[in-house]
Design a protein around this motif. Structure first.
Motif, PDB file in Angstrom:
ATOM      1  N   GLY A 153      48.607  26.815  30.879  1.00  0.00           N
ATOM      2  CA  GLY A 153      49.258  25.593  30.440  1.00  0.00           C
ATOM      3  C   GLY A 153      50.378  25.852  29.449  1.00  0.00           C
ATOM      4  N   MET A 154      50.204  26.851  28.588  1.00  0.00           N
ATOM      5  CA  MET A 154      51.213  27.178  27.570  1.00  0.00           C
ATOM      6  C   MET A 154      52.451  27.811  28.193  1.00  0.00           C
ATOM      7  N   PHE A 155      52.237  28.740  29.123  1.00  0.00           N
ATOM      8  CA  PHE A 155      53.345  29.528  29.657  1.00  0.00           C
ATOM      9  C   PHE A 155      53.701  29.161  31.097  1.00  0.00           C
ATOM     10  N   THR A 156      53.057  28.142  31.648  1.00  0.00           N
ATOM     11  CA  THR A 156      53.254  27.706  33.030  1.00  0.00           C
ATOM     12  C   THR A 156      52.911  28.855  33.994  1.00  0.00           C
ATOM     13  N   LYS A 157      53.327  28.754  35.236  1.00  0.00           N
ATOM     14  CA  LYS A 157      52.944  29.756  36.230  1.00  0.00           C
ATOM     15  C   LYS A 157      53.571  31.120  35.964  1.00  0.00           C
ATOM     16  N   ASP A 158      54.576  31.197  35.080  1.00  0.00           N
ATOM     17  CA  ASP A 158      55.173  32.490  34.729  1.00  0.00           C
ATOM     18  C   ASP A 158      54.141  33.414  34.081  1.00  0.00           C
ATOM     19  N   PHE A 159      53.119  32.830  33.471  1.00  0.00           N
ATOM     20  CA  PHE A 159      52.054  33.601  32.842  1.00  0.00           C
ATOM     21  C   PHE A 159      51.453  34.613  33.816  1.00  0.00           C
ATOM     22  N   TRP A 160      51.239  34.199  35.070  1.00  0.00           N
ATOM     23  CA  TRP A 160      50.539  35.039  36.035  1.00  0.00           C
ATOM     24  C   TRP A 160      51.333  36.265  36.455  1.00  0.00           C
ATOM     25  N   LYS A 161      52.635  36.229  36.286  1.00  0.00           N
ATOM     26  CA  LYS A 161      53.469  37.378  36.656  1.00  0.00           C
ATOM     27  C   LYS A 161      53.299  38.532  35.670  1.00  0.00           C
ATOM     28  N   GLN A 162      52.713  38.227  34.524  1.00  0.00           N
ATOM     29  CA  GLN A 162      52.659  39.220  33.453  1.00  0.00           C
ATOM     30  C   GLN A 162      51.246  39.379  32.893  1.00  0.00           C
ATOM     31  N   VAL A 163      50.288  39.399  33.821  1.00  0.00           N
ATOM     32  CA  VAL A 163      48.883  39.553  33.459  1.00  0.00           C
ATOM     33  C   VAL A 163      48.325  40.822  34.095  1.00  0.00           C
ATOM     34  N   VAL A 164      47.519  41.537  33.331  1.00  0.00           N
ATOM     35  CA  VAL A 164      46.754  42.653  33.880  1.00  0.00           C
ATOM     36  C   VAL A 164      45.312  42.496  33.403  1.00  0.00           C
ATOM     37  N   ILE A 165      44.364  42.694  34.320  1.00  0.00           N
ATOM     38  CA  ILE A 165      42.943  42.628  33.969  1.00  0.00           C
ATOM     39  C   ILE A 165      42.477  44.031  33.600  1.00  0.00           C
ATOM     40  N   VAL A 166      41.866  44.152  32.420  1.00  0.00           N
ATOM     41  CA  VAL A 166      41.391  45.459  31.945  1.00  0.00           C
ATOM     42  C   VAL A 166      39.865  45.426  31.857  1.00  0.00           C
ATOM     43  N   PHE A 167      39.208  46.197  32.734  1.00  0.00           N
ATOM     44  CA  PHE A 167      37.753  46.298  32.699  1.00  0.00           C
ATOM     45  C   PHE A 167      37.364  47.347  31.663  1.00  0.00           C
ATOM     46  N   THR A 168      36.571  46.927  30.685  1.00  0.00           N
ATOM     47  CA  THR A 168      36.163  47.800  29.586  1.00  0.00           C
ATOM     48  C   THR A 168      34.694  48.189  29.730  1.00  0.00           C
ATOM     49  N   ARG A 169      34.258  49.072  28.840  1.00  0.00           N
ATOM     50  CA  ARG A 169      32.848  49.488  28.749  1.00  0.00           C
ATOM     51  C   ARG A 169      32.316  50.085  30.065  1.00  0.00           C
ATOM     52  N   MET A 170      33.176  50.815  30.766  1.00  0.00           N
ATOM     53  CA  MET A 170      32.766  51.451  32.025  1.00  0.00           C
ATOM     54  C   MET A 170      33.060  52.945  31.957  1.00  0.00           C
ATOM     55  N   PRO A 171      32.063  53.778  31.620  1.00  0.00           N
ATOM     56  CA  PRO A 171      32.268  55.224  31.623  1.00  0.00           C
ATOM     57  C   PRO A 171      32.713  55.678  33.015  1.00  0.00           C
ATOM     58  N   MET A 172      33.745  56.512  33.061  1.00  0.00           N
ATOM     59  CA  MET A 172      34.351  56.865  34.344  1.00  0.00           C
ATOM     60  C   MET A 172      34.041  58.283  34.801  1.00  0.00           C
ATOM     61  N   ASP A 173      32.999  58.906  34.225  1.00  0.00           N
ATOM     62  CA  ASP A 173      32.568  60.202  34.743  1.00  0.00           C
ATOM     63  C   ASP A 173      31.850  59.984  36.068  1.00  0.00           C
ATOM     64  N   GLU A 174      31.798  61.026  36.886  1.00  0.00           N
ATOM     65  CA  GLU A 174      31.255  60.894  38.235  1.00  0.00           C
ATOM     66  C   GLU A 174      29.795  60.448  38.248  1.00  0.00           C
ATOM     67  N   MET A 175      28.994  60.918  37.286  1.00  0.00           N
ATOM     68  CA  MET A 175      27.585  60.546  37.265  1.00  0.00           C
ATOM     69  C   MET A 175      27.423  59.042  37.055  1.00  0.00           C
ATOM     70  N   ASN A 176      28.144  58.474  36.083  1.00  0.00           N
ATOM     71  CA  ASN A 176      28.028  57.044  35.816  1.00  0.00           C
ATOM     72  C   ASN A 176      28.612  56.205  36.948  1.00  0.00           C
ATOM     73  N   LYS A 177      29.671  56.693  37.573  1.00  0.00           N
ATOM     74  CA  LYS A 177      30.241  55.963  38.709  1.00  0.00           C
ATOM     75  C   LYS A 177      29.241  55.907  39.873  1.00  0.00           C
ATOM     76  N   ARG A 178      28.571  57.032  40.145  1.00  0.00           N
ATOM     77  CA  ARG A 178      27.564  57.058  41.210  1.00  0.00           C
ATOM     78  C   ARG A 178      26.392  56.144  40.865  1.00  0.00           C
ATOM     79  N   LYS A 179      25.975  56.166  39.611  1.00  0.00           N
ATOM     80  CA  LYS A 179      24.857  55.331  39.184  1.00  0.00           C
ATOM     81  C   LYS A 179      25.191  53.844  39.348  1.00  0.00           C
ATOM     82  N   ARG A 180      26.432  53.452  38.965  1.00  0.00           N
ATOM     83  CA  ARG A 180      26.831  52.051  39.124  1.00  0.00           C
ATOM     84  C   ARG A 180      26.858  51.654  40.603  1.00  0.00           C
ATOM     85  N   GLU A 181      27.400  52.539  41.428  1.00  0.00           N
ATOM     86  CA  GLU A 181      27.500  52.222  42.858  1.00  0.00           C
ATOM     87  C   GLU A 181      26.111  52.096  43.483  1.00  0.00           C
ATOM     88  N   LYS A 182      25.196  52.948  43.057  1.00  0.00           N
ATOM     89  CA  LYS A 182      23.831  52.893  43.581  1.00  0.00           C
ATOM     90  C   LYS A 182      23.132  51.614  43.139  1.00  0.00           C
TER      91      LYS A 182
END
Length: 280
Positions: A137-166
């Motif tokens: 509402g503040m920035f109108t639809k232009d807001f969406w052109k400049q958004v990135v979603i950042v997923f946090t709290r996700m360890p990215m080592d192979e063991m944790n990735k496999r565990k999450r997928e399982k």
């Protein structure tokens, strides 16, 4: 690793020529830890205080002049915002009103909006939907052109990735794409959003985690560098049916006007005293 004294907290973010990154998210997403990493410091540095508690440690909107990942070739302003839980509550109404006031009066533009999402519990619930609607509402639809979603709290080592997928029966990318689809289902203009995984507490000695963090930071920098300035002067009046939010926004505007009036009166008093002492 950057020194903490290379990060300067400012009252305003105007006329500094820096790329400006605004980070929003619910309480508990690791937003302040993320901000510390973005400026090249340890996740628990004092620039953006972090807390292990459920309450938000950031108690006001913070403007910080720094360098992306500590690299002085990339000057930026990071804007850390107060964590929220439910825009319908009086407390969150106060948080939103404070942010609206700061953006309208103390910041000239935003380049990129980073929405921090707890990757361990990535729910697009009412509180986050409410906050996104307010920004749209503040920035109108232009807001969406400049958004990135950042997923946090996700360890990215192979063991944790496999565990999450399982455990979840889906890869991290499949999880992210489902989240993007949920956004699209709620916002017509929220299609094709970019996303990345950025774990602020990654193990620097783990090769997989280090490489994943470095790649995510490079992608975030690319998004920031390529994002044009979205002026806050074009911020539209925040329309809301929420009585508490209307009241808080009005109160913030009145408080600012009162402060500015006092400053004008003090200036006139000083001017008159000076003229009486040193008449022309």
């Amino acid at each position: 690793m950057a020194e903490e004294n290379t990060v300067i907290i400012q009252e305003h973010a105007q006329n500094n020529g820096r790329k400006k990154l605004l980070v929003i998210g619910k309480t508990g997403t690791g937003k302040s830890s993320l901000c510390n990493r973005i400026v090249g410091c340890q996740h628990d540095a004092s620039n953006f205080p972090v807390s292990a508690e459920s309450e938000s440690c950031t108690q006001k909107t913070v403007f910080a002049d720094a360098f992306f990942n500590g690299n002085k070739e990339n000057p930026i302003t990071v804007i850390d915002t107060i964590g929220f839980d439910d825009p319908a509550t009086d407390k969150d109404a106060e948080i939103i009103a404070e942010l609206v006031d700061k953006l309208q009066n103390d910041c000239d533009y935003i380049n990129l909006f980073a929405i921090a999402v707890n990757g361990q519990n990535p729910r697009l619930d009412g509180s986050l939907l409410g906050m996104i609607k307010i920004f749209e509402g503040m920035f109108t639809k232009d807001f969406w052109k400049q958004v990135v979603i950042v997923f946090t709290r996700m360890p990215m080592d192979e063991m944790n990735k496999r565990k999450r997928e399982k455990t979840t029966k889906q890869t991290d990318d499949e999880l992210a794409k489902k989240y993007m689809k949920a956004i699209e289902n709620n916002f017509t203009d929220g299609r094709g959003l970019r996303y990345l995984f950025l774990d602020a507490t990654y193990d620097e000695e783990d090769k997989d985690e280090y490489n994943a963090f470095t790649a995510a930071m490079s992608e975030l920098l690319s998004c920031l560098e390529n994002a044009p300035a979205l002026p806050t002067s074009n911020v539209t009046k925040v329309e809301t049916e929420n009585a508490a939010l209307k009241r808080e926004i009005k109160q913030k505007a009145e408080e600012r006007e009162k402060t500015e009036q006092m400053m004008r009166e003090q200036f006139e008093n000083v001017k008159q005293a000076f003229n009486s002492l040193f008449p022309l």
